[in-house]
Design a protein around this motif. Structure first.
Motif, PDB file in Angstrom:
ATOM      1  N   UNK A   1     -15.591  -7.517  -9.090  1.00 28.01           N
ATOM      2  CA  UNK A   1     -16.575  -6.661  -8.428  1.00 28.01           C
ATOM      3  C   UNK A   1     -17.737  -6.364  -9.365  1.00 28.01           C
ATOM      4  N   UNK A   2     -18.864  -6.016  -8.785  1.00 28.12           N
ATOM      5  CA  UNK A   2     -20.024  -5.597  -9.562  1.00 28.12           C
ATOM      6  C   UNK A   2     -20.046  -4.071  -9.585  1.00 28.12           C
ATOM      7  N   UNK A   3     -19.768  -3.493 -10.753  1.00 28.69           N
ATOM      8  CA  UNK A   3     -19.665  -2.048 -10.876  1.00 28.69           C
ATOM      9  C   UNK A   3     -20.990  -1.458 -11.354  1.00 28.69           C
ATOM     10  N   UNK A   4     -21.411  -0.385 -10.701  1.00 32.98           N
ATOM     11  CA  UNK A   4     -22.682   0.260 -11.015  1.00 32.98           C
ATOM     12  C   UNK A   4     -22.508   1.307 -12.109  1.00 32.98           C
TER      13      UNK A   4
ATOM     14  N   UNK B   1     -18.494   3.440 -14.831  1.00 34.48           N
ATOM     15  CA  UNK B   1     -18.877   2.383 -13.904  1.00 34.48           C
ATOM     16  C   UNK B   1     -18.103   2.632 -12.608  1.00 34.48           C
ATOM     17  N   UNK B   2     -18.761   2.431 -11.477  1.00 36.41           N
ATOM     18  CA  UNK B   2     -18.097   2.716 -10.207  1.00 36.41           C
ATOM     19  C   UNK B   2     -18.377   1.628  -9.180  1.00 36.41           C
ATOM     20  N   UNK B   3     -17.476   1.555  -8.190  1.00 38.30           N
ATOM     21  CA  UNK B   3     -17.617   0.568  -7.121  1.00 38.30           C
ATOM     22  C   UNK B   3     -17.025   1.134  -5.839  1.00 38.30           C
TER      23      UNK B   3
ATOM     24  N   UNK C   1     -11.745   8.186 -22.272  1.00 35.95           N
ATOM     25  CA  UNK C   1     -12.237   6.811 -22.297  1.00 35.95           C
ATOM     26  C   UNK C   1     -11.118   5.859 -21.883  1.00 35.95           C
ATOM     27  N   UNK C   2     -11.413   4.988 -20.926  1.00 31.27           N
ATOM     28  CA  UNK C   2     -10.418   4.032 -20.466  1.00 31.27           C
ATOM     29  C   UNK C   2      -9.686   4.456 -19.212  1.00 31.27           C
ATOM     30  N   UNK C   3      -9.967   5.666 -18.703  1.00 26.66           N
ATOM     31  CA  UNK C   3      -9.327   6.111 -17.463  1.00 26.66           C
ATOM     32  C   UNK C   3      -9.824   5.278 -16.284  1.00 26.66           C
ATOM     33  N   UNK C   4      -8.901   4.820 -15.465  1.00 26.19           N
ATOM     34  CA  UNK C   4      -9.217   4.097 -14.232  1.00 26.19           C
ATOM     35  C   UNK C   4      -8.762   4.980 -13.079  1.00 26.19           C
TER      36      UNK C   4
ATOM     37  N   UNK D   1     -13.625   4.775  -3.767  1.00 26.42           N
ATOM     38  CA  UNK D   1     -14.535   4.521  -4.889  1.00 26.42           C
ATOM     39  C   UNK D   1     -13.736   4.365  -6.180  1.00 26.42           C
ATOM     40  N   UNK D   2     -13.751   3.145  -6.723  1.00 25.94           N
ATOM     41  CA  UNK D   2     -13.060   2.854  -7.975  1.00 25.94           C
ATOM     42  C   UNK D   2     -13.961   3.241  -9.143  1.00 25.94           C
ATOM     43  N   UNK D   3     -13.406   3.981 -10.104  1.00 25.50           N
ATOM     44  CA  UNK D   3     -14.200   4.458 -11.238  1.00 25.50           C
ATOM     45  C   UNK D   3     -13.505   4.095 -12.543  1.00 25.50           C
ATOM     46  N   UNK D   4     -14.257   3.466 -13.445  1.00 24.76           N
ATOM     47  CA  UNK D   4     -13.768   3.139 -14.784  1.00 24.76           C
ATOM     48  C   UNK D   4     -14.624   3.896 -15.791  1.00 24.76           C
ATOM     49  N   UNK D   5     -13.995   4.791 -16.544  1.00 24.95           N
ATOM     50  CA  UNK D   5     -14.728   5.626 -17.500  1.00 24.95           C
ATOM     51  C   UNK D   5     -14.742   4.987 -18.886  1.00 24.95           C
ATOM     52  N   UNK D   6     -15.900   5.075 -19.550  1.00 26.83           N
ATOM     53  CA  UNK D   6     -15.988   4.547 -20.908  1.00 26.83           C
ATOM     54  C   UNK D   6     -16.437   5.608 -21.915  1.00 26.83           C
TER      55      UNK D   6
END
Length: 226
Positions: A56-59, A66-68, A88-91, A98-103
């Motif tokens: 997926x392309x995450x915004x 980053x989210x999708x 950091x690293x939480x999915x 809405x899928x969210x990946x935190x950095x």
């Protein structure tokens, strides 16, 4: 005979339990960087696994995530809670689609449903960069005792670390390296395994190491002033 049968059933149940636990590991690929996430044991993670493999392309949002949004009609079960602090690293799942990946790590008052967490976040911020990015999610083979990523990372060492005047990358099949800042900006590229750091400001940086047989490996290096 009954005791033996009961014993075998217990062993079988334990084996299945271990297999299920091992199966809940996902490889997350960003460009040439790979990360391993361990999934939560909940209905949301189980539903997420059914969508894999997924690219997926995450915004980008706020310099922290980053989210999708999944397409209309695709929703996942929710059990949202306020974690207090995002790591950091939480999915996670925001809402039900809405899928969210935190950095980044930061306090929050927003509620999310946990999906999983990246085990080793070294290089994650640099890999994700500052804009939209393509991210792939793939369920790992449950029979793998140690991930290929862990093996690759152990093949290379950065010394000295912290570095003041220079650092050296050692390991087999080294071909080249790139030095990136925390925002993912490439500061230098070199085919030499020794890098002069005397003119680089003090801080935390990431090294992307290209190798003949092992794709790309990410390492963190701390550069200190003299």
């Amino acid at each position: 005979m009954k005791r033996i049968l009961s014993y075998l059933l217990v062993i079988f149940a334990v084996s299945i339990s271990k297999l299920n636990a091992q199966s809940q590991n996902v490889k997350i690929t960003v460009g040439s960087s790979e990360f391993i996430a361990t999934l939560e044991n909940n209905p949301t993670s189980a539903a997420f696994v059914q969508l894999l493999p997924l690219t997926i392309n995450m915004s980008e949002l706020g310099g922290v995530e980053k989210y999708f949004y999944f397409p209309s009609g695709t929703t996942l079960p929710t059990n949202a809670t306020n974690p207090g602090t995002i790591q950091t690293g939480d999915l996670t799942l925001y809402g039900n689609n809405c899928l969210v990946l935190f950095y980044q790590t930061f306090p929050t008052s927003v509620s999310y449903t946990k999906i999983g967490k990246i085990n080793n976040v070294t290089g994650l911020t640099a890999a994700l960069g500052s804009g939209s990015v393509s991210v792939s999610y793939e369920l790992l083979d449950p029979t793998m005792g140690v991930s290929d990523l862990d093996v690759k990372n152990n093949l290379f060492q950065v010394t000295p670390n912290p570095a003041t005047e220079n650092f050296r990358v050692t390991g087999s099949d080294f071909t080249s390296l790139s030095l990136l800042d925390m925002n993912g900006k490439v500061l230098l590229q070199s085919k030499e395994n020794k890098v002069d750091t005397s003119n680089i400001p003090a801080g935390v940086y990431f090294i992307k190491i290209d190798a003949d047989k092992h794709s790309t490996v990410s390492k963190k290096v701390i550069i200190k002033s003299k």
